[in-house]
Design an enzyme around this catalytic site. Structure first.
Site, short mmCIF file in Angstrom:
data_model
loop_
_atom_site.label_atom_id
_atom_site.label_comp_id
_atom_site.label_asym_id
_atom_site.label_seq_id
_atom_site.Cartn_x
_atom_site.Cartn_y
_atom_site.Cartn_z
N CYS A 12 -1.98 -8.12 -9.67
CA CYS A 12 -0.85 -8.06 -8.74
C CYS A 12 -1.34 -8.29 -7.31
CB CYS A 12 -0.14 -6.71 -8.87
SG CYS A 12 1.37 -6.58 -7.92
N CYS A 13 -2.42 -7.61 -6.93
CA CYS A 13 -2.98 -7.79 -5.58
C CYS A 13 -3.48 -9.23 -5.39
CB CYS A 13 -4.12 -6.82 -5.32
SG CYS A 13 -3.61 -5.18 -4.78
N CYS A 55 1.59 -1.16 -0.01
CA CYS A 55 2.81 -1.42 -0.77
C CYS A 55 3.39 -0.10 -1.29
CB CYS A 55 2.52 -2.32 -1.96
SG CYS A 55 2.01 -3.98 -1.51
N CYS A 83 2.28 1.61 -4.62
CA CYS A 83 0.86 1.97 -4.73
C CYS A 83 0.41 2.87 -3.59
CB CYS A 83 0.00 0.71 -4.75
SG CYS A 83 0.45 -0.42 -6.08
N CYS A 108 -7.77 -3.73 -2.12
CA CYS A 108 -6.88 -4.71 -2.74
C CYS A 108 -7.56 -6.05 -3.02
CB CYS A 108 -5.66 -4.92 -1.86
SG CYS A 108 -6.07 -5.28 -0.15
#
Ligand code: SF4
Length: 248
Positions: free
Chosen positions: A136-137, A219, A222, A245
Protein backbone atom coordinates in the site's frame (compact mmCIF):
# COMPACT_ATOMS: atom_id res chain seq x y z
CA UNK A 1 49.55 -0.28 -17.21
CA UNK A 2 50.37 3.27 -16.12
CA UNK A 3 48.52 5.02 -13.30
CA UNK A 4 46.94 7.42 -15.77
CA UNK A 5 45.64 4.50 -17.82
CA UNK A 6 44.26 2.78 -14.73
CA UNK A 7 42.39 5.96 -13.72
CA UNK A 8 40.85 6.39 -17.13
CA UNK A 9 39.73 2.76 -17.06
CA UNK A 10 37.90 3.11 -13.73
CA UNK A 11 36.62 6.70 -13.74
CA UNK A 12 33.04 7.28 -14.96
CA UNK A 13 33.01 7.99 -18.67
CA UNK A 14 31.09 11.28 -18.82
CA UNK A 15 30.50 11.17 -22.54
CA UNK A 16 29.35 7.56 -22.56
CA UNK A 17 27.08 7.77 -19.50
CA UNK A 18 26.26 11.35 -18.52
CA UNK A 19 23.62 10.12 -16.05
CA UNK A 20 26.18 8.06 -14.13
CA UNK A 21 28.61 10.98 -14.15
CA UNK A 22 25.94 13.35 -12.81
CA UNK A 23 25.00 10.83 -10.14
CA UNK A 24 28.63 10.48 -9.03
CA UNK A 25 29.01 14.26 -8.92
CA UNK A 26 25.83 14.73 -6.85
CA UNK A 27 26.84 11.94 -4.48
CA UNK A 28 30.26 13.49 -3.86
CA UNK A 29 28.61 16.88 -3.34
CA UNK A 30 26.16 15.41 -0.81
CA UNK A 31 28.83 13.61 1.15
CA UNK A 32 31.05 16.69 1.32
CA UNK A 33 28.14 18.93 2.34
CA UNK A 34 27.09 16.43 5.00
CA UNK A 35 30.50 16.89 6.62
CA UNK A 36 30.74 20.64 6.07
CA UNK A 37 27.22 21.48 7.27
CA UNK A 38 26.88 19.15 10.25
CA UNK A 39 27.08 22.10 12.66
CA UNK A 40 25.31 24.66 10.46
CA UNK A 41 21.91 26.06 11.34
CA UNK A 42 18.81 24.74 9.57
CA UNK A 43 18.50 28.02 7.68
CA UNK A 44 22.14 27.89 6.58
CA UNK A 45 21.66 24.33 5.34
CA UNK A 46 18.60 25.35 3.34
CA UNK A 47 20.35 28.44 2.00
CA UNK A 48 23.12 26.19 0.74
CA UNK A 49 20.50 23.93 -0.87
CA UNK A 50 18.66 26.69 -2.73
CA UNK A 51 21.92 28.35 -3.81
CA UNK A 52 23.33 25.04 -5.03
CA UNK A 53 20.29 23.51 -6.73
CA UNK A 54 18.01 26.45 -7.57
CA UNK A 55 14.73 25.23 -9.11
CA UNK A 56 15.95 21.64 -8.92
CA UNK A 57 15.41 21.65 -5.16
CA UNK A 58 12.16 21.02 -3.30
CA UNK A 59 10.88 20.47 0.20
CA UNK A 60 8.63 17.52 0.94
CA UNK A 61 6.05 17.90 3.67
CA UNK A 62 3.62 15.50 5.32
CA UNK A 63 1.74 18.56 6.60
CA UNK A 64 2.31 17.53 10.19
CA UNK A 65 3.69 21.03 10.50
CA UNK A 66 5.10 23.60 8.09
CA UNK A 67 8.43 24.18 9.84
CA UNK A 68 10.79 23.09 7.06
CA UNK A 69 8.58 24.72 4.42
CA UNK A 70 8.72 27.94 6.44
CA UNK A 71 12.50 27.77 6.79
CA UNK A 72 12.90 27.04 3.08
CA UNK A 73 10.63 29.93 2.10
CA UNK A 74 12.92 32.21 4.09
CA UNK A 75 15.87 30.91 2.09
CA UNK A 76 13.97 31.18 -1.19
CA UNK A 77 10.44 32.62 -1.35
CA UNK A 78 8.17 30.58 -3.62
CA UNK A 79 10.11 27.35 -3.07
CA UNK A 80 8.39 24.13 -4.21
CA UNK A 81 6.75 22.20 -1.36
CA UNK A 82 5.74 18.69 -2.40
CA UNK A 83 2.88 16.96 -0.60
CA UNK A 84 1.84 13.35 -1.17
CA UNK A 85 -1.93 13.02 -1.08
CA UNK A 86 -2.37 9.30 -0.50
CA UNK A 87 -6.17 9.50 -0.43
CA UNK A 88 -6.06 8.27 3.17
CA UNK A 89 -5.18 11.50 4.97
CA UNK A 90 -7.10 12.95 7.89
CA UNK A 91 -9.22 15.97 6.88
CA UNK A 92 -7.03 18.02 9.24
CA UNK A 93 -3.97 17.18 7.14
CA UNK A 94 -5.62 18.28 3.91
CA UNK A 95 -6.77 21.43 5.73
CA UNK A 96 -3.20 22.13 6.82
CA UNK A 97 -2.02 21.70 3.21
CA UNK A 98 -4.68 24.16 2.03
CA UNK A 99 -3.76 26.67 4.73
CA UNK A 100 -0.05 26.43 3.88
CA UNK A 101 -0.88 27.06 0.23
CA UNK A 102 -3.07 30.03 1.13
CA UNK A 103 -0.85 31.88 3.59
CA UNK A 104 2.77 30.94 2.94
CA UNK A 105 5.10 32.10 0.19
CA UNK A 106 5.61 28.60 -1.20
CA UNK A 107 4.51 26.69 -4.28
CA UNK A 108 2.58 23.64 -3.05
CA UNK A 109 2.66 20.69 -5.43
CA UNK A 110 0.30 17.83 -4.58
CA UNK A 111 1.28 14.39 -5.86
CA UNK A 112 -1.34 11.66 -6.11
CA UNK A 113 -1.05 7.91 -6.71
CA UNK A 114 -2.00 6.54 -10.11
CA UNK A 115 -5.06 4.84 -8.63
CA UNK A 116 -7.74 6.32 -6.40
CA UNK A 117 -8.48 4.36 -3.21
CA UNK A 118 -11.58 2.91 -4.91
CA UNK A 119 -9.55 1.76 -7.92
CA UNK A 120 -6.94 0.21 -5.64
CA UNK A 121 -9.68 -1.56 -3.65
CA UNK A 122 -11.10 -2.94 -6.90
CA UNK A 123 -7.73 -4.33 -8.00
CA UNK A 124 -6.19 -5.45 -4.69
CA UNK A 125 -9.24 -5.78 -2.40
CA UNK A 126 -10.30 -3.39 0.37
CA UNK A 127 -8.05 -2.29 3.22
CA UNK A 128 -4.76 -3.21 1.59
CA UNK A 129 -3.16 -1.16 4.37
CA UNK A 130 -4.21 -3.84 6.89
CA UNK A 131 -3.14 -6.82 4.79
CA UNK A 132 -0.02 -5.57 3.03
CA UNK A 133 0.99 -2.09 4.25
CA UNK A 134 4.32 -2.25 2.42
CA UNK A 135 2.54 -2.68 -0.90
CA UNK A 136 0.00 0.00 0.00
CA UNK A 137 2.80 2.43 0.91
CA UNK A 138 4.65 1.53 -2.27
CA UNK A 139 1.63 2.26 -4.46
CA UNK A 140 0.44 5.36 -2.62
CA UNK A 141 3.70 6.95 -1.41
CA UNK A 142 6.94 5.52 -2.73
CA UNK A 143 6.00 5.35 -6.41
CA UNK A 144 4.32 8.78 -6.67
CA UNK A 145 7.25 10.40 -4.88
CA UNK A 146 9.74 8.63 -7.13
CA UNK A 147 7.92 10.00 -10.15
CA UNK A 148 7.35 13.45 -8.63
CA UNK A 149 11.00 13.93 -7.73
CA UNK A 150 12.36 13.30 -11.23
CA UNK A 151 12.45 17.04 -11.91
CA UNK A 152 14.66 17.69 -8.86
CA UNK A 153 18.27 16.94 -7.91
CA UNK A 154 17.76 17.51 -4.19
CA UNK A 155 14.89 17.25 -1.73
CA UNK A 156 14.48 18.30 1.88
CA UNK A 157 12.66 16.41 4.59
CA UNK A 158 11.66 17.11 8.18
CA UNK A 159 13.44 14.01 9.57
CA UNK A 160 14.88 14.41 13.07
CA UNK A 161 17.33 12.17 14.90
CA UNK A 162 15.30 12.26 18.12
CA UNK A 163 12.13 10.88 16.50
CA UNK A 164 13.07 7.21 16.64
CA UNK A 165 16.02 4.82 16.69
CA UNK A 166 15.72 4.32 12.94
CA UNK A 167 16.32 8.05 12.41
CA UNK A 168 19.11 8.50 14.96
CA UNK A 169 21.86 8.69 12.33
CA UNK A 170 20.10 10.94 9.83
CA UNK A 171 22.72 13.18 8.13
CA UNK A 172 21.89 16.86 7.60
CA UNK A 173 22.87 16.31 3.96
CA UNK A 174 23.18 12.81 2.59
CA UNK A 175 22.93 10.71 -0.52
CA UNK A 176 19.62 9.10 -1.40
CA UNK A 177 20.92 6.04 -3.22
CA UNK A 178 17.44 4.75 -4.01
CA UNK A 179 16.47 7.84 -5.96
CA UNK A 180 19.87 9.17 -6.98
CA UNK A 181 19.20 12.51 -5.25
CA UNK A 182 20.74 14.68 -2.58
CA UNK A 183 18.62 14.35 0.54
CA UNK A 184 18.63 17.24 2.97
CA UNK A 185 17.35 17.05 6.55
CA UNK A 186 17.94 20.58 7.83
CA UNK A 187 16.33 19.97 11.23
CA UNK A 188 17.97 16.55 11.80
CA UNK A 189 19.71 17.85 14.93
CA UNK A 190 16.61 19.55 16.32
CA UNK A 191 14.58 18.26 19.25
CA UNK A 192 10.83 18.50 19.67
CA UNK A 193 11.46 21.51 21.93
CA UNK A 194 13.35 23.23 19.10
CA UNK A 195 10.41 22.61 16.77
CA UNK A 196 7.92 23.93 19.32
CA UNK A 197 10.04 27.03 19.91
CA UNK A 198 10.30 27.74 16.16
CA UNK A 199 6.55 27.26 15.70
CA UNK A 200 5.83 29.70 18.52
CA UNK A 201 8.41 32.28 17.45
CA UNK A 202 7.30 32.36 13.80
CA UNK A 203 3.61 31.47 14.14
CA UNK A 204 4.09 28.45 11.86
CA UNK A 205 1.06 26.42 10.81
CA UNK A 206 0.74 23.02 12.44
CA UNK A 207 -1.67 20.14 11.98
CA UNK A 208 -4.49 20.44 14.57
CA UNK A 209 -4.08 16.73 15.36
CA UNK A 210 -0.84 17.58 17.18
CA UNK A 211 -3.04 19.20 19.82
CA UNK A 212 -5.17 16.06 20.03
CA UNK A 213 -2.77 13.36 21.20
CA UNK A 214 -0.98 12.66 17.93
CA UNK A 215 2.78 13.25 17.81
CA UNK A 216 3.33 11.98 14.26
CA UNK A 217 0.65 12.30 11.61
CA UNK A 218 0.37 9.93 8.67
CA UNK A 219 -2.51 8.21 6.89
CA UNK A 220 -5.63 7.83 9.04
CA UNK A 221 -5.87 4.01 8.94
CA UNK A 222 -2.24 3.64 10.07
CA UNK A 223 -1.96 6.37 12.71
CA UNK A 224 -3.11 6.44 16.33
CA UNK A 225 -2.57 8.72 19.28
CA UNK A 226 0.47 7.98 21.45
CA UNK A 227 0.52 7.48 25.21
CA UNK A 228 3.03 8.97 27.62
CA UNK A 229 6.47 7.40 27.40
CA UNK A 230 6.11 6.23 23.80
CA UNK A 231 8.40 7.67 21.15
CA UNK A 232 6.99 10.18 18.72
CA UNK A 233 6.42 7.66 15.95
CA UNK A 234 4.93 4.89 18.10
CA UNK A 235 1.48 5.72 16.76
CA UNK A 236 2.44 4.87 13.18
CA UNK A 237 1.57 1.31 12.05
CA UNK A 238 1.08 0.47 15.74
CA UNK A 239 0.93 -3.25 16.43
CA UNK A 240 3.06 -4.14 13.41
CA UNK A 241 6.82 -4.28 12.88
CA UNK A 242 6.59 -1.59 10.22
CA UNK A 243 8.18 1.71 11.27
CA UNK A 244 8.77 3.55 7.98
CA UNK A 245 6.74 3.87 4.80
CA UNK A 246 9.67 3.31 2.46
CA UNK A 247 10.23 6.99 1.68
CA UNK A 248 13.25 7.14 4.02
FE1 SF4 B 1 -1.42 2.80 2.93
FE2 SF4 B 1 -1.13 3.11 5.57
FE3 SF4 B 1 0.98 3.40 3.92
FE4 SF4 B 1 -0.97 5.22 3.97
S1 SF4 B 1 0.47 4.70 5.64
S2 SF4 B 1 -0.03 4.41 2.15
S3 SF4 B 1 -2.81 3.90 4.28
S4 SF4 B 1 -0.20 1.51 4.34
Amino acid sequence: MTTAQADSDTAPNDAADPEAAKRAELKALAEQAGRDLEDASALEILQWAVDTFGKRFCVTSSMEDAVVAHLASRARPGVDVVFLDTGYHFPETIGTRDAVEAVMDVNVITLTPRQTVAEQDAEYGPKLHDRDPDLCCFLRKVKPLQEGLTRYDAWATGLRRDESETRANTPVVGWDEKRGKVKISPIARWTQDDVDAYVTEHGVLTNPLLMDGYTSVGCAPCTRRVVEGEDARAGRWAGSAKTECGLH
